[in-house]
Design a protein around this motif. Structure first.
Motif, PDB file in Angstrom:
ATOM      1  N   TYR A  85     -12.291 -34.506  -0.291  1.00 38.83           N
ATOM      2  CA  TYR A  85     -13.000 -35.369   0.657  1.00 38.83           C
ATOM      3  C   TYR A  85     -14.493 -35.221   0.364  1.00 38.83           C
ATOM      4  O   TYR A  85     -15.067 -34.161   0.557  1.00 38.83           O
ATOM      5  CB  TYR A  85     -12.647 -34.934   2.081  1.00 38.83           C
ATOM      6  CG  TYR A  85     -13.287 -35.706   3.229  1.00 38.83           C
ATOM      7  CD1 TYR A  85     -14.139 -36.792   3.033  1.00 38.83           C
ATOM      8  CD2 TYR A  85     -13.019 -35.339   4.545  1.00 38.83           C
ATOM      9  CE1 TYR A  85     -14.700 -37.483   4.100  1.00 38.83           C
ATOM     10  CE2 TYR A  85     -13.565 -36.023   5.618  1.00 38.83           C
ATOM     11  CZ  TYR A  85     -14.418 -37.083   5.392  1.00 38.83           C
ATOM     12  OH  TYR A  85     -14.984 -37.761   6.459  1.00 38.83           O
ATOM     13  N   GLU A  86     -15.121 -36.317  -0.131  1.00 37.58           N
ATOM     14  CA  GLU A  86     -16.530 -36.300  -0.531  1.00 37.58           C
ATOM     15  C   GLU A  86     -17.420 -36.676   0.652  1.00 37.58           C
ATOM     16  O   GLU A  86     -17.212 -37.709   1.292  1.00 37.58           O
ATOM     17  CB  GLU A  86     -16.769 -37.289  -1.676  1.00 37.58           C
ATOM     18  CG  GLU A  86     -16.010 -36.982  -2.950  1.00 37.58           C
ATOM     19  CD  GLU A  86     -16.248 -38.031  -4.027  1.00 37.58           C
ATOM     20  OE1 GLU A  86     -16.965 -39.018  -3.736  1.00 37.58           O
ATOM     21  OE2 GLU A  86     -15.720 -37.868  -5.134  1.00 37.58           O
ATOM     22  N   SER A  87     -18.447 -35.870   0.899  1.00 40.23           N
ATOM     23  CA  SER A  87     -19.314 -36.121   2.059  1.00 40.23           C
ATOM     24  C   SER A  87     -20.166 -37.375   1.881  1.00 40.23           C
ATOM     25  O   SER A  87     -20.317 -38.163   2.816  1.00 40.23           O
ATOM     26  CB  SER A  87     -20.224 -34.915   2.306  1.00 40.23           C
ATOM     27  OG  SER A  87     -21.159 -34.745   1.250  1.00 40.23           O
ATOM     28  N   VAL A  88     -20.728 -37.590   0.699  1.00 41.67           N
ATOM     29  CA  VAL A  88     -21.704 -38.667   0.539  1.00 41.67           C
ATOM     30  C   VAL A  88     -21.057 -40.045   0.592  1.00 41.67           C
ATOM     31  O   VAL A  88     -21.616 -40.992   1.144  1.00 41.67           O
ATOM     32  CB  VAL A  88     -22.511 -38.482  -0.764  1.00 41.67           C
ATOM     33  CG1 VAL A  88     -21.638 -38.650  -1.999  1.00 41.67           C
ATOM     34  CG2 VAL A  88     -23.697 -39.440  -0.809  1.00 41.67           C
ATOM     35  N   GLY A  90     -17.628 -40.490   1.577  1.00 46.39           N
ATOM     36  CA  GLY A  90     -16.511 -40.537   2.511  1.00 46.39           C
ATOM     37  C   GLY A  90     -15.176 -40.740   1.840  1.00 46.39           C
ATOM     38  O   GLY A  90     -14.148 -40.861   2.514  1.00 46.39           O
ATOM     39  N   LYS A  91     -15.142 -40.776   0.524  1.00 42.45           N
ATOM     40  CA  LYS A  91     -13.886 -40.998  -0.195  1.00 42.45           C
ATOM     41  C   LYS A  91     -12.944 -39.812  -0.012  1.00 42.45           C
ATOM     42  O   LYS A  91     -13.367 -38.665  -0.066  1.00 42.45           O
ATOM     43  CB  LYS A  91     -14.140 -41.214  -1.685  1.00 42.45           C
ATOM     44  CG  LYS A  91     -14.800 -42.526  -2.026  1.00 42.45           C
ATOM     45  CD  LYS A  91     -14.990 -42.653  -3.530  1.00 42.45           C
ATOM     46  CE  LYS A  91     -15.621 -43.979  -3.900  1.00 42.45           C
ATOM     47  NZ  LYS A  91     -15.859 -44.085  -5.367  1.00 42.45           N
ATOM     48  N   CYS A  92     -11.677 -40.135   0.174  1.00 46.10           N
ATOM     49  CA  CYS A  92     -10.613 -39.127   0.229  1.00 46.10           C
ATOM     50  C   CYS A  92      -9.713 -39.357  -0.972  1.00 46.10           C
ATOM     51  O   CYS A  92      -9.006 -40.366  -1.037  1.00 46.10           O
ATOM     52  CB  CYS A  92      -9.826 -39.243   1.540  1.00 46.10           C
ATOM     53  SG  CYS A  92     -10.828 -38.929   3.015  1.00 46.10           S
ATOM     54  N   SER A  95      -5.444 -36.782  -6.657  1.00 41.86           N
ATOM     55  CA  SER A  95      -5.184 -36.975  -8.096  1.00 41.86           C
ATOM     56  C   SER A  95      -5.956 -38.181  -8.629  1.00 41.86           C
ATOM     57  O   SER A  95      -5.386 -39.078  -9.250  1.00 41.86           O
ATOM     58  CB  SER A  95      -3.686 -37.123  -8.362  1.00 41.86           C
ATOM     59  OG  SER A  95      -3.006 -35.937  -8.048  1.00 41.86           O
ATOM     60  N   HIS A  96      -7.244 -38.226  -8.333  1.00 46.92           N
ATOM     61  CA  HIS A  96      -8.203 -39.232  -8.803  1.00 46.92           C
ATOM     62  C   HIS A  96      -8.171 -40.532  -8.003  1.00 46.92           C
ATOM     63  O   HIS A  96      -9.055 -41.375  -8.171  1.00 46.92           O
ATOM     64  CB  HIS A  96      -7.992 -39.578 -10.286  1.00 46.92           C
ATOM     65  CG  HIS A  96      -8.042 -38.423 -11.218  1.00 46.92           C
ATOM     66  ND1 HIS A  96      -9.223 -37.810 -11.572  1.00 46.92           N
ATOM     67  CD2 HIS A  96      -7.058 -37.750 -11.867  1.00 46.92           C
ATOM     68  CE1 HIS A  96      -8.967 -36.827 -12.414  1.00 46.92           C
ATOM     69  NE2 HIS A  96      -7.658 -36.755 -12.609  1.00 46.92           N
ATOM     70  N   ARG A  97      -7.181 -40.743  -7.159  1.00 45.33           N
ATOM     71  CA  ARG A  97      -7.010 -42.064  -6.543  1.00 45.33           C
ATOM     72  C   ARG A  97      -7.497 -42.070  -5.098  1.00 45.33           C
ATOM     73  O   ARG A  97      -7.193 -41.164  -4.314  1.00 45.33           O
ATOM     74  CB  ARG A  97      -5.544 -42.493  -6.620  1.00 45.33           C
ATOM     75  CG  ARG A  97      -5.002 -42.499  -8.040  1.00 45.33           C
ATOM     76  CD  ARG A  97      -3.580 -42.987  -8.099  1.00 45.33           C
ATOM     77  NE  ARG A  97      -3.507 -44.432  -7.953  1.00 45.33           N
ATOM     78  CZ  ARG A  97      -2.382 -45.134  -8.084  1.00 45.33           C
ATOM     79  NH1 ARG A  97      -1.248 -44.510  -8.333  1.00 45.33           N
ATOM     80  NH2 ARG A  97      -2.384 -46.431  -7.951  1.00 45.33           N
ATOM     81  N   THR A 102      -5.673 -45.834   4.759  1.00 44.03           N
ATOM     82  CA  THR A 102      -6.779 -45.276   5.526  1.00 44.03           C
ATOM     83  C   THR A 102      -7.853 -44.766   4.578  1.00 44.03           C
ATOM     84  O   THR A 102      -7.556 -44.252   3.503  1.00 44.03           O
ATOM     85  CB  THR A 102      -6.294 -44.119   6.412  1.00 44.03           C
ATOM     86  OG1 THR A 102      -5.541 -43.188   5.610  1.00 44.03           O
ATOM     87  CG2 THR A 102      -5.410 -44.642   7.534  1.00 44.03           C
ATOM     88  N   ILE A 103      -9.108 -44.903   4.982  1.00 44.51           N
ATOM     89  CA  ILE A 103     -10.232 -44.437   4.164  1.00 44.51           C
ATOM     90  C   ILE A 103     -11.064 -43.463   4.977  1.00 44.51           C
ATOM     91  O   ILE A 103     -11.009 -43.447   6.209  1.00 44.51           O
ATOM     92  CB  ILE A 103     -11.098 -45.607   3.669  1.00 44.51           C
ATOM     93  CG1 ILE A 103     -11.649 -46.418   4.861  1.00 44.51           C
ATOM     94  CG2 ILE A 103     -10.322 -46.507   2.738  1.00 44.51           C
ATOM     95  CD1 ILE A 103     -12.604 -47.511   4.462  1.00 44.51           C
TER      96      ILE A 103
END
Length: 771
Positions: A85-88, A90-92, A95-97, A102-103
Motif C-alpha cells: 500500500y503506497e502512501s503517495v 494510494g495504490k494497493c 504481485s504488481h497489479r 476497490t482502490i
C-alpha cells in the motif's frame, strides 16, 4: 529480529506490546530504505499499522507483506507474491497489479494506514487495507507459505518519520473486526456520501462507482440486498453482484468460476425495488470452511423473493458483496443479513441437490482439460527439473548447471487460449531468460540461438528488454529489462495467415508488439531459453491452457500504454514524463491498434516549441517494421505527422494533434485485406486524408518524442469519433482514385517494376488529400 537496508534510523530495537516503534530517515533523495520484521503475521496476530509523523510531498511510505527473498531495493507489491500500500499514490498492489473493484487512498502526515489478513488460505489469502481505521480496499495475497508473511516497509525520499504498531505488539482492541463491526468500503467523501451507515449517494454521478463489503459472504452472513432508492426513467438501476477479493491468478478456465457475477433484471425497476445476492453451502456438511474453494449455490433475490440460482465454484476466500453505482441511479441503501428463513433454506436445499451433479461434471471436465501433462513439456536436458503444482509449473535449473537451456510446451496457443506468463523466482544478475513462440523444429535446429533470433520466431529477452523477431529487435518500443521478482508475459493478440501480432508485457503492463511470421498456427508453441552462469534458477510458468483471459489494457489509461523504461506517469493529468534521451528519439505506443470502437487518438502540444526545438510527432504504425519493406505505396508500416518546417506554421502551443481511421467498406469481412482511410486532425478538424490497406494487426497509435521533448500530454476525450461527416462525393472520389492507382501498381509489379520509384508528386496526388 529485523532485516534493514538503506538509511533507517531506529529509536529502539525492542518490540513491546502496546508501544509504537519509531523509525525515521534523513533527507535522502531517490533512495529506498527498507525494514522487514522477521516475525510473520498469523491468525493470532493478523494486523499491523503505521502512523505518519513526518512526510514531505514527494516522500513515500509503502507498507506490505513480503517474503525474506525480496530485494532490499524493491517495494512490496512491486514484487511477485507480495502486497503493498503506497502512501503517495494510494495504490494497493498485489504481485504488481493494482486493478480491482476497490482502490486505496493517498496517505498524508497525521494519517494512519495498515493491513489486516482476514483469511489465511492454502493458495491465496485475503487482505483488507485500512486507512484511518476504515477499510478502503481488498486484495489477494498469493504467497502460500504463511511463514513468509513478513511485515515489510519501505521509505523513499526523506525526511520521513513514522510510528509502527507491529502485529505482535498491537492490543486486541486495536485490531479491526469487520465481521462484528461491519462497515462498507466506499469511495472518498467527494464522490460518495453516506448516511446512517447504509444509504449511499453518488455525488458526482460517476459510472461504476464501487461499494464493497470488506468481508466475504458466509454461513454467518449469507445474503445482502441493495434497495434502489433512485432509478432512471427507463427503469435502470445500480449494478448488484458478488465478486472475488481482487482478480484471481491465473484467470480461471473453469466456467463455474468468475471474478464477478451480476444480475440484470428484465423488467423496469422502480424506486424502492431491491436486488440481492446470497450464498448457500452444502446443506449435508458443515465441516468444510466457508472460505475454502468449493462448489456452492448462489442465488438472486428480487424484492425479498428468490428468483434465480446458479452453481458456481467459490474461490478461496469467498465472494464479496459488490454494488456499482451509476449516474442514472444515484442513491442506494444496502443491508446485509445474518441468516435465511426456513422457507428459503428448504427451497435452496432442493436446488442444491438438483444442480450439484451437472456442476460436478463441468468441474471435472475442466480439471481434465487444464491438467498439465509432464510429457507435454520438452526440455533440452535432464538437469531441468519440472514440478507441476495445480495451475503452476515450476521450472528449476540446479546450481553449477551453466549454459543454454531450452523449454517448450507441445500444445500450441490458440485464439481462445492465447496468453501465458512466467514469474522469475530465483535468478542471478547475469542470467538471461527469453520468453517467446517458436515451432517444434526450433527445438532441434536452433544452433544455439534464442527465440526471436531465428526466422519465424519471436522472443522477449529479460537481460536487455529487447523483443526479437526474425533476428531483429527494431520497433517503436525497445522493451523493459526484467529480473528476479518480475513477471514476463506474451499474448498473441492477432492471428493472421501472413503475419500474426504478439504483445509482450512486464508485470502485467504492455512493453511492446512484434510480428510473428510463422504461418502454421499449430506450431505456435510457447518456448523459453535460459542462459545462466551456473547460479540456481527457478521460475513459475502459467501455460496458456490454465489461463482463460489475458489482462485487458485500457487505452484511456496512460499506465496501460507502452512507454520507455524509467518513464514517470501522472495518471490524473494524462501526462508522461520521459527519461533522458538527449541523443535519440523515444516513443509511446497504445497497447491496441485502432479499430471501429477506438478509431482516434490525440495529444496536446503542452510545451513551447520552435524550429530548433520541434514538438513531438504523432504516427500510425504497424506492430513493428515490415521485413522486407512492402512494394506497394498503399502498404505502409507507418504514417507520421511531425510539425517541422512549413508544417510548424499550422500548429501552436495548446493545439491538439490526432490521427484516426475509418474503413472504406464498413461491412467488409475483417479477415480480408481492405482499404482504410487515415485522417489527421488539428483541434479535432480533419486536415489530411490518406488511403492505405489495413496492415496485419492494424495501425497502432504512436507518439514520437525528439531529444528535446520530455513531456507528453494525452487527451483521451475523443477516442471514438463519428465517421458520418466523411460520407460524400469527396471520399468516393478518393477511393476511386486509390483503386485506379492500385490496378496500375499491380500491372507495374507484374512487369518487374517498383511502384515506389514513381514521381513523388504523382503518387501523393493519388493517395492522399489535403483539406
Amino acid at each position: 529480529m529485523f532485516r534493514i537496508g538503506g538509511y533507517i534510523n531506529l529509536d529502539n530495537s525492542d518490540v513491546v506490546q502496546g508501544q509504537k516503534f519509531r523509525v525515521s530517515i534523513g533527507p535522502k533523495k531517490n533512495k529506498i530504505s527498507f525494514i522487514q520484521y522477521l516475525k510473520p503475521l498469523s491468525s493470532q496476530f493478523p494486523y499491523f499499522f503505521v502512523n505518519i509523523v513526518k512526510l514531505e510531498p514527494e516522500s513515500c511510505v509503502t507498507i506490505g507483506i513480503a517474503n525474506q527473498d525480496i530485494s532490499d531495493e524493491a517495494i512490496p507489491g512491486n514484487w511477485t507474491n507480495t502486497i503493498g500500500y503506497e502512501s503517495v499514490s494510494g495504490k494497493c498492489l498485489s504481485s504488481h497489479r493494482n486493478n480491482a473493484n476497490t482502490i486505496g487512498k493517498p496517505v498524508q502526515k497525521g494519517d494512519s494506514f495498515g493491513l489486516l489478513i482476514t483469511h489465511f488460505g492454502a493458495s491465496q489469502s485475503t487482505v483488507v487495507f485500512v486507512h484511518n481505521d476504515q477499510p478502503i480496499a481488498t486484495r489477494y495475497h498469493f504467497e502460500s507459505d504463511h511463514s513468509q508473511y513478513l511485515p515489510t516497509i519501505t521509505l523513499e525520499n526523506g525526511p520521513i518519520e513514522i510510528e509502527i504498531m507491529w502485529h505482535n505488539s498491537a492490543l486486541p482492541s486495536l485490531v479491526p473486526n469487520y465481521e462484528t463491526n461491519f462497515t462498507w468500503i466506499r469511495p472518498n467523501d467527494e464522490l460518495c456520501r453516506v448516511t446512517d451507515a447504509s444509504l449511499f449517494e453518488n455525488l458526482e454521478r460517476q459510472e461504476d462507482l464501487p461499494i464493497q463489503s470488506p468481508v466475504a459472504l458466509s454461513r454467518s452472513k449469507p445474503h445482502y440486498k441493495c434497495i434502489q432508492m433512485e432509478v432512471s426513467p427507463e427503469g435502470n438501476g445500480s449494478s448488484v453482484g458478488i465478486a472475488s477479493c481482487s482478480p484471481l491468478k491465473p484467470t480461471p478456465t473453469c466456467s463455474l468460476l468468475r471474478d464477478y457475477y451480476t444480475w440484470l433484471p428484465k423488467m423496469k425497476l422502480k424506486n424502492g425495488n431491491s436486488i440481492g445476492w446470497g450464498v448457500f453451502y452444502n446443506p449435508d456438511s458443515q465441516e468444510t470452511s466457508d472460505k475454502s474453494e468449493q462448489l456452492i449455490l448462489v442465488f438472486v433475490t428480487f424484492n425479498e423473493s428468490i428468483i434465480d440460482v446458479l452453481f458456481v465454484l467459490q474461490p478461496e476466500g469467498g465472494f464479496f458483496p459488490l454494488v456499482l453505482m451509476q449516474p442514472w441511479s444515484r442513491r442506494v441503501k444496502l443491508e446485509i443479513y445474518s441468516s435465511l428463513n426456513n422457507e428459503d433454506v428448504n427451497k435452496l436445499t432442493k436446488f442444491y441437490h438438483a444442480k450439484l451433479a451437472p456442476a460436478i461434471e463441468i468441474y471435472n471436465r475442466d480439471a481434465i482439460e487444464s491438467t498439465i501433462d509432464p510429457n507435454d513439456i520438452r526440455t533440452s536436458s535432464h538437469d531441468i527439473e519440472k514440478i507441476i503444482d495445480k495451475t503452476k509449473t515450476i521450472i528449476r535449473i540446479p546450481k553449477n548447471k551453466s549454459g543454454l537451456h531450452y523449454i517448450q510446451f507441445r500444445r500450441p496457443i490458440t485464439p481462445e487460449r492465447r496468453f501465458f506468463f512466467i514469474e522469475l523466482i530465483k535468478m542471478s544478475s547475469g542470467t538471461n531468460v527469453v520468453l517467446g513462440i517458436a515451432s517444434s523444429m526450433f527445438f532441434d535446429e536452433n544452433n544455439g540461438k534464442l527465440p526471436g533470433q531465428m526466422f519465424d520466431t519471436i522472443g522477449y529477452h529479460s537481460k536487455t528488454g529487447y523483443m526479437y523477431y526474425n533476428g531483429k529487435y527494431h520497433g517503436n518500443m525497445m522493451g523493459h529489462k526484467c529480473s528476479r521478482g518480475d513477471s514476463m508475459a506474451l499474448e498473441m493478440e492477432v492471428f493472421e495467415p501472413d503475419m500474426s501480432v504478439a504483445i509482450f508485457s512486464k508485470n502485467f503492463k504492455p512493453v511492446g508488439t512484434r510480428f510473428l511470421t510463422l504461418k502454421d498456427f499449430n506450431e505456435f508453441l510457447p518456448t523459453f531459453a535460459v542462459q545462466n552462469n551456473g547460479d540456481e534458477f527457478e521460475m513459475n510458468v502459467y501455460w496458456h491452457t490454465v489461463v482463460s483471459m489475458p489482462p485487458h489494457f485500457n487505452v484511456r489509461n496512460p499506465e496501460d500504454w507502452c512507454y520507455p523504461e524509467g518513464t514517470k506517469i501522472d495518471s490524473n493529468d494524462k501526462t508522461f514524463i520521459l527519461p533522458h534521451h538527449y541523443d535519440h528519439s523515444v516513443c509511446l505506443q497504445a497497447p491496441y491498434s485502432l479499430h471501429h470502437k477506438y478509431n482516434h487518438f490525440e495529444i496536446i502540444l503542452e510545451e513551447d516549441f520552435d524550429k530548433n526545438n520541434p514538438p513531438p510527432a504523432i504516427a500510425l504504425c504497424t506492430a513493428c517494421p515490415f521485413d522486407p519493406p512492402p512494394v506497394s505505396q498503399f502498404k505502409q508500416d507507418y504514417l507520421r505527422f511531425w510539425p517541422t518546417g512549413e508544417a510548424m506554421t499550422a500548429v501552436k502551443k495548446k493545439d491538439r494533434l490526432g490521427w484516426g481511421i475509418f474503413y472504406a467498406d464498413e461491412d467488409a469481412p475483417k479477415d480480408e485485406e481492405q482499404l482504410m482511410i487515415c485522417f489527421l486532425t488539428i483541434n479535432r478538424q480533419v486536415v489530411y486524408l490518406r488511403v492505405l490497406f489495413q496492415p496485419p494487426g492494424g495501425f497502432y497509435p504512436v507518439v514520437i518524442a525528439p531529444p528535446n521533448v520530455y513531456k507528453i500530454k494525452m487527451d483521451f476525450g475523443a477516442t471514438r469519433v463519428s465517421t458520418e461527416d466523411f460520407a460524400g462525393d469527396q471520399i468516393k472520389s478518393i477511393i476511386l482514385d486509390a483503386n485506379k492507382q492500385i490496378e496500375i501498381e499491380k500491372k507495374m509489379i507484374s512487369q518487374g517494376k517498383n511502384p515506389r520509384e514513381q514521381n513523388d508528386d504523382t503518387k501523393r496526388s493519388k493517395m492522399c488529400t489535403i483539406i
